[in-house]
Design an enzyme around this catalytic site. Structure first.
Site, PDB file in Angstrom:
ATOM      1  N   CYS A 119      70.691  29.244  34.589  1.00 41.83           N
ATOM      2  CA  CYS A 119      72.051  29.790  34.632  1.00 41.83           C
ATOM      3  C   CYS A 119      72.451  30.345  33.272  1.00 41.83           C
ATOM      4  O   CYS A 119      72.923  29.605  32.405  1.00 41.83           O
ATOM      5  CB  CYS A 119      73.024  28.697  35.091  1.00 41.83           C
ATOM      6  SG  CYS A 119      74.738  29.249  35.153  1.00 41.83           S
ATOM      7  N   CYS A 151      76.056  29.875  32.106  1.00 40.73           N
ATOM      8  CA  CYS A 151      76.332  28.502  31.655  1.00 40.73           C
ATOM      9  C   CYS A 151      75.729  28.249  30.273  1.00 40.73           C
ATOM     10  O   CYS A 151      76.336  27.593  29.437  1.00 40.73           O
ATOM     11  CB  CYS A 151      75.730  27.467  32.610  1.00 40.73           C
ATOM     12  SG  CYS A 151      75.918  27.830  34.355  1.00 40.73           S
ATOM     13  N   ASP A 152      74.521  28.730  30.048  1.00 41.96           N
ATOM     14  CA  ASP A 152      73.757  28.252  28.891  1.00 41.96           C
ATOM     15  C   ASP A 152      73.440  29.294  27.826  1.00 41.96           C
ATOM     16  O   ASP A 152      72.874  28.936  26.781  1.00 41.96           O
ATOM     17  CB  ASP A 152      72.440  27.621  29.382  1.00 41.96           C
ATOM     18  CG  ASP A 152      72.696  26.405  30.260  1.00 41.96           C
ATOM     19  OD1 ASP A 152      73.742  25.754  30.070  1.00 41.96           O
ATOM     20  OD2 ASP A 152      71.871  26.106  31.136  1.00 41.96           O
TER      21      ASP A 152
END
Ligand code: NAP
Length: 317
Positions: free
Chosen positions: A135, A138-139
């Site tokens: 992701c 997200c990261d």
């Protein structure tokens, strides 16, 4: 003896399932949630979640899911740590079975989510959250000025690569063929981005690193030659699989197995949003949404499904 007929059963315990449970519980529908033996969904596999609104400093994925669960329980949601093994949506009340036991319900909300497809390499699994991710929204932030690879040749891979360029210094897309599955517009965007390069006809055969990712070993599928690439992160974008095996034959699924939501407008439309092809069965989260796949959107869908189920149940009385 006739089984008790519940008002609503929720199948799944990620952000969509627990949000549906919270709203259904607060609407006094006394929801029964099948959380599964491995409860909590994909956030249980992550470390820091920094894009869930309301947590300025971020929050650990498992902690966030614990909070979701406790909040639903606080308002009376009943949660079972059991996997649903079969459903019968052919007649109402619907049947939901977990092993030998069958439960009846007037309405059902499906929130079983989707699983990331991984490469299946032993070190990949060990290093999830330590440089291995699926992701980028997200990261990506954790890879500021670092070198990363994205595995895959579809739209997700292009999108992940483009997102990563906002932080990473170099992004290599590793794809097993020399043609992409991604749409032309996405390929063009990726090709135009100076930070993105492509390693084609190649597969990752090993993820290097003990406590965190330090590189990947790549094999060229043409001549079987291998090389190592020093990198800090590997993003796997080779697709997702919705968890819908138990719903096959019970409702409309698309060709990839995602639950099909009935449109609100047009032919064959539903009067209630989030309703599936079965009147009284609603859907929320990644099990129907392959586009956004975010915890916050899944939670939003969970809220919508519960509110629509409540409205539908009222109309039945
Ligand atoms: P996808 O289209 O199925 O692409 C998966 C890619 O991963 C393919 O290139 C495939 O290679 C590769 N792959 C699969 N298994 C592999 C393995 N074991 N090892 C190495 N490579 C492997 O999946 P997706 O990219 O997640 O997209 C899913 C759907 O969401 C699509 O309909 C897509 O259009 C949509 N989507 C749209 C957007 C957008 O419009 N912005 C963004 C994201 C997703 P092969 O090509 O060789 O099979």
């Amino acid at each position: 003896m006739n089984a008790v007929v519940r008002k609503v059963i929720i199948i799944g315990s990620g952000p969509a399932g627990f949000t549906a449970a919270l709203y259904a519980a607060r609407a006094n529908l006394k929801p029964l949630v099948f959380a599964g033996i491995k409860w909590g969904g994909q956030l249980m596999l992550t470390t820091d979640v920094e894009n869930y609104p309301g947590f300025v400093e971020g929050i650990l994925g498992p902690k966030l899911m614990e909070n979701f669960r406790h909040q639903a329980e606080r308002f009376g949601a009943e949660i079972l740590a059991e996997d649903v093994t079969a459903v019968d949506f052919k007649s109402r009340p619907f049947s939901v079975s977990a092993g030998a036991k069958t439960y009846k319900s007037q309405a059902v909300i499906i929130a079983t989510g989707a699983e990331t497809n991984w490469l299946g390499l032993p070190n990949e699994q060990k290093l999830i959250g330590r440089g291995v991710s699926s992701c980028a929204p997200c990261d990506a932030w954790f890879f500021k000025d670092k070198k990363v690879v994205v595995v895959g040749g579809g739209d997700s891979a292009m999108e992940e690569a483009l997102t990563l360029t906002k932080f990473a210094s170099e992004v290599s897309v590793i794809h097993r063929r020399d043609e992409f599955r991604a749409s032309k517009i996405m390929i063009d965007r990726a090709k135009k981005n100076g930070k993105i390069s492509f390693i084609l006809n190649s597969v990752v055969v090993d993820v290097l690193g003990k406590d965190k990712v330090s590189g990947v070993k790549i094999e060229n599928v043409g001549d079987n030659s291998e090389k190592e690439l020093a990198i800090d992160g590997m993003f796997v974008a080779i697709g997702h699989s919705p968890l819908t095996k138990i719903f096959e034959g019970e409702m409309a699924l698309d060709k990839k197995g995602y639950v099909v939501k009935k449109p609100l407008l047009g032919e064959g439309s539903a009067r209630y949003n989030m309703m599936t092809s079965v009147e009284g069965v609603f859907v929320a989260g990644d099990v129907h949404d392959y586009h956004y796949r975010q915890a916050v959107t899944a939670a939003g869908f969970g809220c919508m499904a519960a509110m629509e189920a409540e409205k539908w149940l009222e109309a039945q009385e």
